[in-house]
Structures are given as C-alpha cells and as structure tokens.
Write an enzyme that holds these catalytic residues in place. Sequence first.
Site, PDB file in Angstrom:
ATOM      1  N   HIS A  65       1.252  -0.247 -10.417  1.00  0.00           N
ATOM      2  CA  HIS A  65       0.303  -1.100  -9.683  1.00  0.00           C
ATOM      3  C   HIS A  65       0.011  -2.391 -10.464  1.00  0.00           C
ATOM      4  O   HIS A  65      -1.144  -2.742 -10.711  1.00  0.00           O
ATOM      5  CB  HIS A  65      -1.002  -0.348  -9.411  1.00  0.00           C
ATOM      6  CG  HIS A  65      -1.722  -0.875  -8.208  1.00  0.00           C
ATOM      7  ND1 HIS A  65      -2.372  -0.072  -7.311  1.00  0.00           N
ATOM      8  CD2 HIS A  65      -1.900  -2.150  -7.743  1.00  0.00           C
ATOM      9  CE1 HIS A  65      -2.929  -0.807  -6.352  1.00  0.00           C
ATOM     10  NE2 HIS A  65      -2.645  -2.070  -6.591  1.00  0.00           N
ATOM     11  N   ARG A  71       0.852  -1.182   0.000  1.00  0.00           N
ATOM     12  CA  ARG A  71       0.000   0.000   0.000  1.00  0.00           C
ATOM     13  C   ARG A  71       0.894   1.240   0.000  1.00  0.00           C
ATOM     14  O   ARG A  71       1.896   1.294   0.719  1.00  0.00           O
ATOM     15  CB  ARG A  71      -0.914   0.032   1.239  1.00  0.00           C
ATOM     16  CG  ARG A  71      -1.958  -1.077   1.265  1.00  0.00           C
ATOM     17  CD  ARG A  71      -3.057  -0.814   0.240  1.00  0.00           C
ATOM     18  NE  ARG A  71      -4.092  -1.843   0.260  1.00  0.00           N
ATOM     19  CZ  ARG A  71      -4.092  -2.927  -0.499  1.00  0.00           C
ATOM     20  NH1 ARG A  71      -3.097  -3.143  -1.344  1.00  0.00           N
ATOM     21  NH2 ARG A  71      -5.094  -3.798  -0.423  1.00  0.00           N
TER      22      ARG A  71
END
Length: 309
Positions: A272, A224
């Site tokens: 990502h 994260r």
Amino acid sequence: MTLTVLFAAPELWPQYETHLPKALAEAGVTAKVVTEAAPETVDFIVYAPSAPLQDFTPYRNCRAVLSLWAGVERIVGNDTLTQPLCRMVDPGLTEGMVEWVVGHTLRHHLGMDRHIINPGQIWDPVCPPLARERRVTVLGLGALGTACAQALAALNFRVTGWSRTEKSVPGLQCHWGEAGLTTALQGAEIVVTLLPRTPATENILNAESLTLPARGAVILNPGRGALIDEDALLAALDTGQIGHATLDVFRTEPLPKDHPFWTDPRVTVTPHIAADTRAVSAARVIAENIRRNVAGEELLHVVNRRLGY
C-alpha cells in the site's frame, strides 16, 4: 472573525501541526486549529475515516467535513454526517500514484523481470513492442485515474479509459457503463484499476470480466483491494489468461502471512505504497477549501453520496 478548525484525526496531528496553520495563514484565513473543542464552536472538521469521531450530530454549526483520505467509503454511509463532505485530492498523492502506475506499466511492457531475474543467464535478445503498440485500459477516470491515463498516453501507450458514468478526457478513448466496460477490457494487455470501492465496483474484475483482456494480460491494482475477486484472479493466473498481477491494495491489510499472493511468482505485492497524502500539499488543499467556503465560493471535491464517491 476567527474560525475554529477541529483536527479530528489524532494519529495524523504530528504531521499537520505545523503545516496546516501555516497553510491557512498563507491562504488569508484567520483560524485556530485545535484537537479538542466544544462541538457548537466548530466551523470546520478536518477528518480521517479511521478517527474516533463518528457522531457528527453535535456539530450543528460545522460548515464542512474535510477528509484527509482520498477514499471515503468508510464515512459516506454515516447517517449523522449531514455536512458537505470533501475528499482529499492532493497533488502529492496524484504525483505518487502516477509514478507507481507508470513505473509498473513500463516494467511489464518492457519485460524487465526477464533480465533482472535471470539465474540461468539466458541470452534472449527479444525487443518489446513500442508503447504505441501496447493496449492499456484504466478503470476509473477520477482525478487519479485521469492523471495516470494521461501520463501513459503521453508515453504513446494506446490508452482506453472507463468510468461508471459518461466522461470525456482529451487524448483518451473513453467508455462508460456496463456495456462500455466490456469494450474497454476487450483485448487490453495491461489493466489498471483506480476505482473507489462501492457496491457497483466490488469484484469488478471477476471470473467473467477477467476473460476479456488479451491472454497473458497484466493487472495493476493500486485502487482498492475489493475491486478484484481474489479466487477468480488466482484461477486466471493458473490458466495463463492473466500473466501477472501487481497489487498494492488488499481486502485485509497488512496482507496475512499465509495469503497465496505472497508465494505466487506471478503476483507482485507492494505494501500500500502506490501513493500517500503529503502533509505539506494536503494542508494547502484543506486551507483552500476553507478559504473558498468563507468567500462564498463552491467547495472542491465534494462527495456525491448517491454514487458513493
């Protein structure tokens, strides 16, 4: 009895339209999968935290909410959600994450960049150490962190794992809690962050904790974006305390064009892509949880909302 499964993630429906009904049938579950239904008729909700559905109050007969995301930070605080919430633990996602972590660990362990990017044609015959001489710390021992840590240990890296609460993983040296975090980070040469975002994990790598790894250590973050204090990381890169950071997740995505990470040669940005949920295997996970509930068995991967994951 035919169950009603509401697929409440419209942007993902094209990926699951074929796979989910097939997986339910293969699991022996008689169900119809719909994208719209009267709330009182819904038995299960297949969900993504980005979906328009945010008020679960009308779904009084719903047995469980089955998330398509591994991360549930955007839903655990929803007070209308009183049904059990199950996060996605997809074998395909786990495999992808293991491959990303192992690949980038080996890249930095072997010093591949020195040879791939070598405009000066410098002959530098320095062999890297063996994996058993390299200390790697994995922060987070959930499904993804454990799989990555075990894969690295299988390659003979000296792997230490850390979790917020006590855990034991065969083949790993494990630490937990605040004191254990200091021990786990101390002297680490590669640090992998695979924690969920919670108030307790935000900025877990900060100005203080970034002084603990070995000088020149590498940070890999496929977890994260909020796990890292960006200003502290840039400062640690400037002093040489951190040698490189390979980052796949960010506080703002896509990463803004003017963000300093883009132009810093000591930072690798990947968009990502470390791991993705695969519809074929994720549909089987959803179907299995529905089958288990119907059979009176315990649901898999139920979120502990007190801990935030």
